[in-house]
Write a protein that holds these residues in place. Structure first.
Motif, PDB file in Angstrom:
ATOM      1  N   PHE A 155      38.599  42.820  47.719  1.00 43.38           N
ATOM      2  CA  PHE A 155      37.976  42.352  46.484  1.00 43.38           C
ATOM      3  C   PHE A 155      37.623  40.867  46.546  1.00 43.38           C
ATOM      4  O   PHE A 155      36.576  40.460  46.049  1.00 43.38           O
ATOM      5  CB  PHE A 155      38.891  42.619  45.290  1.00 43.38           C
ATOM      6  N   THR A 156      38.495  40.054  47.152  1.00 45.71           N
ATOM      7  CA  THR A 156      38.193  38.620  47.176  1.00 45.71           C
ATOM      8  C   THR A 156      36.976  38.350  48.062  1.00 45.71           C
ATOM      9  O   THR A 156      36.153  37.488  47.751  1.00 45.71           O
ATOM     10  CB  THR A 156      39.415  37.809  47.652  1.00 45.71           C
TER      11      THR A 156
ATOM     12  N   ILE B 237      43.666  43.722  48.981  1.00 42.59           N
ATOM     13  CA  ILE B 237      43.285  42.638  48.058  1.00 42.59           C
ATOM     14  C   ILE B 237      42.120  41.830  48.617  1.00 42.59           C
ATOM     15  O   ILE B 237      41.177  41.495  47.902  1.00 42.59           O
ATOM     16  CB  ILE B 237      44.496  41.731  47.753  1.00 42.59           C
TER      17      ILE B 237
ATOM     18  N   TYR C 157      32.778  46.928  38.183  1.00 43.97           N
ATOM     19  CA  TYR C 157      34.039  47.099  37.465  1.00 43.97           C
ATOM     20  C   TYR C 157      33.951  48.044  36.264  1.00 43.97           C
ATOM     21  O   TYR C 157      34.937  48.695  35.919  1.00 43.97           O
ATOM     22  CB  TYR C 157      34.524  45.727  36.996  1.00 43.97           C
TER      23      TYR C 157
ATOM     24  N   LEU D 188      32.700  42.223  39.533  1.00 44.50           N
ATOM     25  CA  LEU D 188      34.141  42.478  39.487  1.00 44.50           C
ATOM     26  C   LEU D 188      34.733  42.177  38.123  1.00 44.50           C
ATOM     27  O   LEU D 188      35.947  42.124  37.960  1.00 44.50           O
ATOM     28  CB  LEU D 188      34.856  41.654  40.568  1.00 44.50           C
ATOM     29  N   VAL D 189      33.876  41.942  37.136  1.00 43.84           N
ATOM     30  CA  VAL D 189      34.347  41.800  35.757  1.00 43.84           C
ATOM     31  C   VAL D 189      33.552  42.772  34.888  1.00 43.84           C
ATOM     32  O   VAL D 189      32.473  43.207  35.274  1.00 43.84           O
ATOM     33  CB  VAL D 189      34.162  40.357  35.222  1.00 43.84           C
TER      34      VAL D 189
ATOM     35  N   SER E  51      31.091  38.366  42.403  1.00 48.42           N
ATOM     36  CA  SER E  51      32.067  38.078  41.348  1.00 48.42           C
ATOM     37  C   SER E  51      31.600  38.602  39.993  1.00 48.42           C
ATOM     38  O   SER E  51      32.410  38.939  39.138  1.00 48.42           O
ATOM     39  CB  SER E  51      32.327  36.571  41.277  1.00 48.42           C
TER      40      SER E  51
ATOM     41  N   LEU F 111      38.363  52.572  42.788  1.00 50.30           N
ATOM     42  CA  LEU F 111      37.848  51.210  42.948  1.00 50.30           C
ATOM     43  C   LEU F 111      37.308  51.004  44.361  1.00 50.30           C
ATOM     44  O   LEU F 111      36.217  50.472  44.557  1.00 50.30           O
ATOM     45  CB  LEU F 111      38.970  50.205  42.709  1.00 50.30           C
TER      46      LEU F 111
ATOM     47  N   ALA G   4      40.646  40.714  35.794  1.00 47.60           N
ATOM     48  CA  ALA G   4      40.183  42.052  35.433  1.00 47.60           C
ATOM     49  C   ALA G   4      40.835  43.100  36.333  1.00 47.60           C
ATOM     50  O   ALA G   4      41.325  44.131  35.861  1.00 47.60           O
ATOM     51  CB  ALA G   4      38.663  42.131  35.543  1.00 47.60           C
ATOM     52  N   LEU G   5      40.846  42.839  37.646  1.00 44.54           N
ATOM     53  CA  LEU G   5      41.424  43.798  38.586  1.00 44.54           C
ATOM     54  C   LEU G   5      42.934  43.892  38.422  1.00 44.54           C
ATOM     55  O   LEU G   5      43.496  44.986  38.373  1.00 44.54           O
ATOM     56  CB  LEU G   5      41.106  43.375  40.019  1.00 44.54           C
TER      57      LEU G   5
ATOM     58  N   ASN H   9      40.788  38.723  40.798  1.00 40.80           N
ATOM     59  CA  ASN H   9      40.582  38.243  39.427  1.00 40.80           C
ATOM     60  C   ASN H   9      41.417  39.004  38.403  1.00 40.80           C
ATOM     61  O   ASN H   9      41.994  40.053  38.700  1.00 40.80           O
ATOM     62  CB  ASN H   9      39.093  38.232  39.064  1.00 40.80           C
TER      63      ASN H   9
END
Lengths: 105, 672
Positions: free
Chosen positions: B348-349, B345, B68, B386-387, B383, B457, A62-63, A60
């Motif tokens: 995170f997804t 990556i 996040y 992650l914001v 999700s 992270l 943000a990351l 996303n």
């Protein structure tokens, strides 16, 4: 003891380098300020945008933006180091150019 | 075994420190390492100084708990380095000798500047020391089985000893070693996290044993009621022998029942009752169950502690229950059991498409006077984590209220401006030879720190879902070391030892900065006490002991707060007090000595006062209702940094005739 910022006397070459270094630093600083400020304003006033997937493997925004800010800091720092070095090699030329002028006076 | 590794590591670092320290004699050696530290070593030492307990423990903990949001601190902390490098590094190196006050005062020779700059250095150092001490206390607790205050006392004593015997040479080397080891071992930890991937609750629900054999509480779903607990009454109403919601329980959404063995089961959701069927008045009991089991810790008025109704003990006594770890993945995308190794990556997804079990707690006052804490799970979409905006600190970004958004922007501004005004970072510019070396070491510092922050992270999110979060560590300060423990006890010992030396190193740097401020700026320059080199070093050492003791006391008082949050305040004060003076001195020729003095004083007093009158301090330190606090938001920077600039400009304009560098020089020229 002379004051480098005092412009009433002609600038010493090293003072000119310092001024140029400072200018380069400020320009790069404003570049980063825009990137950082953009990130924070986006977070504060459009937080839903931060969740959108990006082209980077679907991670996303943000990351990607966040890690991008870290990468940008390093890139700008390297650029600054490089530009300052370029300025100091100019310094030799500047000093050479300045020397006859000060003698003729 | 872990303790042996830990002690070995810490003692060898200390030994090195004493060895190097024994070579330091002069004041320039004590405060500025003779200006002889190599730029690369100094750059890594920057990272060592900067990746303090707050960066390492606090950020990992905050990511582990809230996702996040912790990373926002990483971004802000790193961005500050851009200000340090591009704006202040070179001029500062050119202007000063040992301290930040030297640089500010280099043109004016004003006692007012010396006094205010020294006081602000002291205040900022002490503010920054508090979280380091709190972090130290959090660390020794699980590692050595000591109480928080004992940890604080040990760290305080050891560090004060380092500073007194050594000074800047050994502090630099300790920071160099620690900075490099921290990055190396955190990289190892990150690789291990990615290789392990994620495992869903149901893959090890039966054994309730988490990754690496550490037991944890999963999110329980549809657990059948034990026989005799539940029944369907004749008129079709489902009933179980629920305990009466007395005392503080009455307003809470929990249900409780007692089992035959005395255990009290507390849960949030009962399975929905099947719709009544006319020809089948009694529903089979097995189809009923409960979900979201909570765990309840009760302290009786007589001091005994119960966990879920049974005797509790923190030790491994087989007759008593232990509180297990928490934090896991309830379901992975596609209902897989485990993912296997993940890429940087896809980590995170995958997480974004998973359901995460997060734990919260609530305090309950029981009717019989017991104090109870309920720990309960809730399911969160990956999700969402992650914001920004999932944590109490940053919930402002999702709020509609402007004050909340300003609070967020204020903190991010303070982080941006704060780094370039931290005294223990600024003094590191005096340990290298020249401006070029200062530049190069900052770039090395940015590279190392930036890389580390990306690792936070993975470590933070790894800790969130590995079943290694401790319920008794509500701020998550132990998340990273405990995550390491789930891989290997040796890694745990190493990471803890590094974190411990991190605290030692940062505290040493801060105490050194504070001692320089008092001995060099206050005593020698402001009070004009004549001291020879030897006396100057001795004065600094005495001050170091005093500051060390103050830091220990505050570290014990503030133990309830997340260390990142505390560091945020230190940045606010530093940025408000120091940055305007520094920047304007470098870029505005109209700056006067009165302007600088006023700006530091106003920035410092305003930001500290704002913090002390903010909702956060009302709630966490005074125990008052945060709504009654005077300040609209808790982070002062957004107001106090501009305020300090404005004060500087106004006062400077009013004092142009006497206060500018030119006027001062002219005056000195005529009187000389």
């Amino acid at each position: 003891m002379e004051d480098p910022a005092d412009s009433s006397t002609p600038l010493h070459p090293s003072a000119r380098i310092m001024a140029r270094n400072a200018r380069v630093g400020l320009i790069l600083f404003f570049v980063y300020l825009v990137l950082y400020g953009g990130f924070m304003l986006l977070n504060a006033f459009a937080p839903q945008v931060m969740g959108t997937p990006t082209f980077v493997g679907g991670a996303n925004l943000a990351l990607v933006y966040g890690v991008g800010l870290i990468a940008a800091a390093l890139l700008l720092a390297l650029l600054y180091m490089f530009l300052c070095r370029a300025v100091s090699s100019d310094a030799a030329l500047d000093a050479a150019a300045a020397a006859p002028r000060s003698e003729s006076r | 075994m872990p303790i042996v590794v830990f002690l070995l590591f810490v003692s060898s670092v200390l030994g090195l420190s004493f060895y190097l320290g024994s070579k330091t004699r002069s004041a320039k050696g004590y405060y500025a390492a003779h200006g002889q530290i190599h730029w690369f070593v100094n750059g890594v030492a920057f990272a060592g100084d900067y990746l303090s307990a707050a960066s390492f423990l606090g950020i990992c903990g905050m990511i582990a708990l809230y996702g996040y949001d912790g990373f926002l601190y990483s971004i802000g902390y790193l961005a500050g380095w851009i200000v340090a490098l591009l704006v202040v590094a070179e001029p500062l190196k050119r202007l000063g000798r040992y301290t930040f006050a030297d640089a500010l005062d280099s043109r004016f020779h004003s006692r007012g500047i010396k006094l205010t700059a020294a006081i602000s250095t002291l205040v900022v150092s002490v503010f920054y020391l508090i979280p380091q001490m709190v972090g130290a206390g959090a660390l020794v607790k699980p590692l050595l089985g000591l109480e928080h205050y004992q940890g604080v006392l040990i760290v305080g004593a050891v560090v004060t000893m380092i500073v007194v015997t050594a000074g800047m040479v050994s502090t630099s080397w300790v920071q160099f070693i620690k900075g490099s080891l921290l990055v190396v071992f955190c990289t190892v930890l990150t690789v291990l996290i990615l290789r392990r991937g994620f495992v869903a609750d149901h893959a090890h629900e039966e054994s309730a044993s988490g990754l690496g054999g550490v037991s944890y509480y999963p999110f329980e779903e549809n657990v059948p009621f034990p026989p005799g607990i539940s029944e369907i009454t004749a008129d079709g109403v489902w009933n179980f022998n629920e305990l009466k919601p007395t005392g503080g329980w009455s307003d809470l959404p929990f249900h409780r029942f007692a089992q035959a063995d005395g255990r009290i089961v507390t849960f949030q959701l009962a399975a929905r009752l099947p719709p009544p069927v006319a020809d089948m008045p009694v529903t089979p009991i097995e189809s009923l169950g409960y979900s979201g089991t909570a765990h309840v810790m009760t302290t009786k008025p007589d001091g005994s502690v119960l966990l879920d109704g049974l005797p509790y003990s923190a030790t491994s006594d087989p007759n008593s229950r232990k509180l297990l770890f928490v934090g896991s993945i309830h379901s992975l995308p596609g209902n897989q059991s485990s993912t296997g190794p993940l890429g940087p990556i896809s980590f995170f997804t995958t997480l974004a498409d998973s359901t995460i079990v997060q734990w919260s707690s609530k305090k309950v006052d029981e009717a019989d006077g017991s104090k109870t804490v309920v720990y309960y799970p809730r399911l969160t979409k990956g999700s969402d984590l992650l914001v920004p905006g999932a944590s109490p600190t940053f919930k402002g970004v999702r709020s509609e209220k402007l004050a909340d958004k300003l609070d967020f922007l204020s903190l991010m501004l303070a982080l941006f401006c704060g780094t370039a005004s931290l005294p223990h970072i600024l003094i590191r510019y005096y340990t290298v030879r020249d401006e070029s070396a200062a530049r190069k070491s900052t770039v090395v510092g940015i590279a190392v720190i930036g890389f580390f922050y990306v690792l936070t992270l993975y470590m933070g999110f790894g800790a969130m879902v590995s079943g290694t979060l401790s319920l008794t560590d509500p701020q998550g300060n132990m998340a990273a070391p405990l995550l390491a423990k789930s891989f290997n006890p040796l890694l745990f010992a190493l990471i803890s030892a590094i974190a411990f030396t991190t605290v030692l190193g940062t505290v040493a740097g801060l105490i050194l900065a504070a001692s320089g401020a008092v001995a060099h700026d206050l005593m020698e320059n402001f009070l004009k006490i004549k001291m020879n080199d030897h006396e100057k070093v001795r004065a600094g050492k005495i001050v170091a002991v005093v500051v060390g003791v103050v830091a220990m006391v505050l570290g014990i008082l503030f133990k309830q707060m997340n260390v990142s949050f505390l560091v945020g305040w230190a940045f606010n004060v530093a940025a408000s007090a120091n940055l305007p003076a520094l920047v304007m001195l470098l870029f505005w020729r109209g700056t006067t000595k009165q302007g600088i003095t006023a700006s530091i004083a106003v920035g410092m007093v305003a930001s500290v006062a704002w913090i002390l009158l903010s909702g956060k301090v009302y709630a966490d330190v005074y125990g008052l209702d945060p709504k009654t606090a005077w300040m609209p938001f808790s982070q002062p920077g957004l107001v106090t940094i501009p305020l300090s600039f404005v004060v500087l400009v106004i006062v400077s304009l009013m004092t142009q005739r006497t206060g500018t560098a030119e006027a001062v020089a002219r005056q000195r020229g005529t009187t000389a």
